[in-house]
Scaffold this motif. Structure first.
Motif, short mmCIF file in Angstrom:
data_model
loop_
_atom_site.label_atom_id
_atom_site.label_comp_id
_atom_site.label_asym_id
_atom_site.label_seq_id
_atom_site.Cartn_x
_atom_site.Cartn_y
_atom_site.Cartn_z
N TYR A 7 -4.11 5.07 3.82
CA TYR A 7 -4.16 3.94 4.77
C TYR A 7 -4.34 4.42 6.21
CZ TYR A 7 -2.65 -0.59 6.69
OH TYR A 7 -2.58 -1.80 7.34
N TYR A 16 -6.02 -2.08 15.25
CA TYR A 16 -4.78 -2.12 14.44
C TYR A 16 -3.59 -1.77 15.33
CZ TYR A 16 -1.68 -1.45 10.42
OH TYR A 16 -0.65 -1.57 9.51
N ALA A 39 8.14 0.58 4.12
CA ALA A 39 6.76 0.85 3.70
C ALA A 39 6.01 1.39 4.91
CB ALA A 39 6.11 -0.40 3.12
N CYS A 40 6.58 2.43 5.48
CA CYS A 40 6.15 2.94 6.80
C CYS A 40 4.80 3.64 6.79
CB CYS A 40 7.21 3.90 7.34
SG CYS A 40 7.40 5.36 6.27
N GLY A 41 4.29 4.02 5.60
CA GLY A 41 3.03 4.77 5.55
C GLY A 41 3.18 6.07 6.32
N ASP A 62 8.90 5.02 2.34
CA ASP A 62 7.63 4.67 1.68
C ASP A 62 7.61 5.32 0.30
OD1 ASP A 62 4.73 3.55 2.94
OD2 ASP A 62 4.54 4.76 1.12
N ILE A 63 6.83 4.72 -0.60
CA ILE A 63 6.75 5.33 -1.95
C ILE A 63 5.66 6.40 -2.04
CG2 ILE A 63 7.71 3.61 -3.55
CD1 ILE A 63 4.83 2.54 -3.84
N SER A 105 11.56 3.18 -2.57
CA SER A 105 10.98 1.84 -2.59
C SER A 105 11.68 0.93 -1.59
CB SER A 105 11.10 1.25 -4.00
OG SER A 105 10.43 0.02 -4.03
N ALA A 106 10.90 0.06 -0.97
CA ALA A 106 11.41 -0.80 0.09
C ALA A 106 12.46 -1.79 -0.39
CB ALA A 106 10.24 -1.55 0.73
N GLY A 122 5.36 -3.33 8.52
CA GLY A 122 3.99 -3.58 8.98
C GLY A 122 3.02 -3.75 7.84
N ASN A 123 2.46 -4.93 7.72
CA ASN A 123 1.37 -5.23 6.79
C ASN A 123 1.61 -4.73 5.37
OD1 ASN A 123 -1.08 -6.46 6.28
ND2 ASN A 123 -2.27 -4.61 6.66
N TYR A 246 -9.11 2.53 1.49
CA TYR A 246 -7.68 2.71 1.18
C TYR A 246 -7.43 2.35 -0.30
CZ TYR A 246 -2.73 1.33 0.99
OH TYR A 246 -1.41 1.16 0.62
C1 SAM Z 1 -0.86 -1.30 4.08
S1 SAM Z 1 0.12 0.15 4.14
C2 SAM Z 1 1.08 -0.09 5.63
C3 SAM Z 1 1.69 1.19 6.16
C4 SAM Z 1 2.41 1.06 7.51
N1 SAM Z 1 3.45 0.05 7.49
C5 SAM Z 1 1.43 0.78 8.62
O1 SAM Z 1 1.40 -0.34 9.12
O2 SAM Z 1 0.68 1.69 8.98
C6 SAM Z 1 1.23 -0.22 2.85
C7 SAM Z 1 2.23 0.85 2.55
O3 SAM Z 1 3.18 0.32 1.63
C8 SAM Z 1 3.58 1.37 0.77
N2 SAM Z 1 4.23 0.74 -0.37
C9 SAM Z 1 3.71 -0.03 -1.34
N3 SAM Z 1 4.66 -0.47 -2.16
C10 SAM Z 1 5.84 0.03 -1.70
C11 SAM Z 1 7.20 -0.06 -2.12
N4 SAM Z 1 7.54 -0.75 -3.20
N5 SAM Z 1 8.13 0.57 -1.39
C12 SAM Z 1 7.80 1.30 -0.30
N6 SAM Z 1 6.54 1.43 0.13
C13 SAM Z 1 5.57 0.80 -0.55
C14 SAM Z 1 2.30 2.13 0.51
O4 SAM Z 1 2.55 3.43 0.03
C15 SAM Z 1 1.66 2.11 1.90
O5 SAM Z 1 2.04 3.22 2.67
#
Ligand code: SAM
Length: 294
Positions: A7, A16, A39-41, A62-63, A105-106, A122-123, A246
């Motif tokens: 991502y 963004y 889900a910080c990426g 984040d996962i 996991s979140a 975020g998103n 992505y």
């Molecule tokens: C669209 S990206 C957003 C990343 C970050 N928040 C940003 O704005 O740059 C989505 C993120 O959610 C994470 N993700 C998806 N499912 C998740 C879960 N169950 N728990 C934690 N992270 C998760 C993905 O690995 C990815 O990094």
């Protein structure tokens, strides 16, 4: 064609960063010390938050181990990485701020109750399958009166009127690209590209929620909604290319195709669609909601 399927490229687009900076700047951050970035990426929101409130200690969860590694490297280079919780606590006490990355996991949060002033997301909220489970986990780790703030470009109402034809053209072009690749492979005697039927997921936008549904769900989960609004982001050809590449997006959008093929097709499809439609950017709405723990 080698494609970066994380991502990160999309999250580093100036548009963004702008949409997220403007969002975080609307939040009351003056006395915020402990923050959870769900889900910080790679930590894009954490970096923006630290630019507004340098004293904040942020835990990012984040996962994706790959994203966390990129994030750790980035913050280490800037002297802002905390290697463990004790180091983060020390930084908060010294008002130096920093980020600790945790894999998980979140919706299953390995943190004590009532510990965070702010939980931001975020998103990503649309990616979590069980929203009640997620909101209950967030509620537990927030301090009483603490703030939960999220944004998303995947909700009912995200497409401004008159922009949907570009998305239709995008998918059409991506599918045409796959057909061409498939034919070329078969002509050269190699196995073609097959779509695995059993792996085709439900329609991409199925399950998206509208703003008022988010508000009701938050209220049901003991949050008081303080802010609920839309912000516009301009999506350029590069935005489409990077979000298309992505894997988390491509695998849902072009489900059933091999991940690399899905990413490549959406990247190539974006180039073609922008050329066919004769546009340089189209607007897209982002939903922003901030709510406090009751
Ligand atoms: C669209 S990206 C957003 C990343 C970050 N928040 C940003 O704005 O740059 C989505 C993120 O959610 C994470 N993700 C998806 N499912 C998740 C879960 N169950 N728990 C934690 N992270 C998760 C993905 O690995 C990815 O990094």
């Amino acid at each position: 064609m080698q494609v970066n399927t994380t991502y990160e490229p999309f999250s580093q687009q100036p548009e963004y960063i702008q949409v997220n900076s403007e969002f975080l700047q609307t939040l009351p951050l003056n006395s915020i010390n402990r923050v959870l970035d769900l889900a910080c990426g790679t930590g894009t929101l954490a970096e923006i938050l630290l630019s507004i409130r340098p004293e904040a200690g942020i835990v990012g969860i984040d996962i994706s181990a790959t994203s966390l590694d990129i994030g750790r490297r980035h913050f280490r280079e800037r002297g802002l990485l905390a290697e463990n919780q004790a180091e983060l606590d020390e930084r908060i006490a010294d008002q130096r701020g920093g980020v600790l990355f945790v894999e998980g996991s979140a919706d299953i949060l390995p943190f004590e109750s009532d510990g965070f002033d702010l939980v931001m997301m975020g998103n990503s909220i649309h990616m979590l399958p069980d929203k009640d489970k997620l909101l209950s986990a967030i509620h537990r780790v927030l301090k009483p009166g603490g703030l939960f703030a999220f944004n998303s470009a995947f909700f009912v109402g995200t497409y401004p009127e008159g922009t949907e034809y570009v998305y239709t053209e995008w998918i059409k072009s991506a599918l045409a690209y796959i057909t061409e690749q498939d034919e070329a492979l078969r002509e050269s005697g190699k196995p073609g590209i097959t779509r695995k039927r059993g792996k085709v997921k439900k329609a991409f936008n199925k399950g998206w929620m509208a703003a008022d549904q988010w508000v009701s769900l938050l209220e049901q989960n003991s949050f008081g909604v303080q802010h609920n609004g839309l912000r516009t982001m301009q999506w350029t050809q590069e935005s489409f290319e990077t979000v298309g590449a992505y894997s988390g997006f491509a695998e849902v959008m072009m489900s059933g195709y091999p991940a690399e093929v899905a990413s490549q097709s959406l990247q190539e499809g974006a180039k073609r669609a922008f050329s066919t439609c004769g546009v340089s950017a189209i607007p897209r709405y982002w939903l922003e909601i901030a709510a406090t723990k009751k």
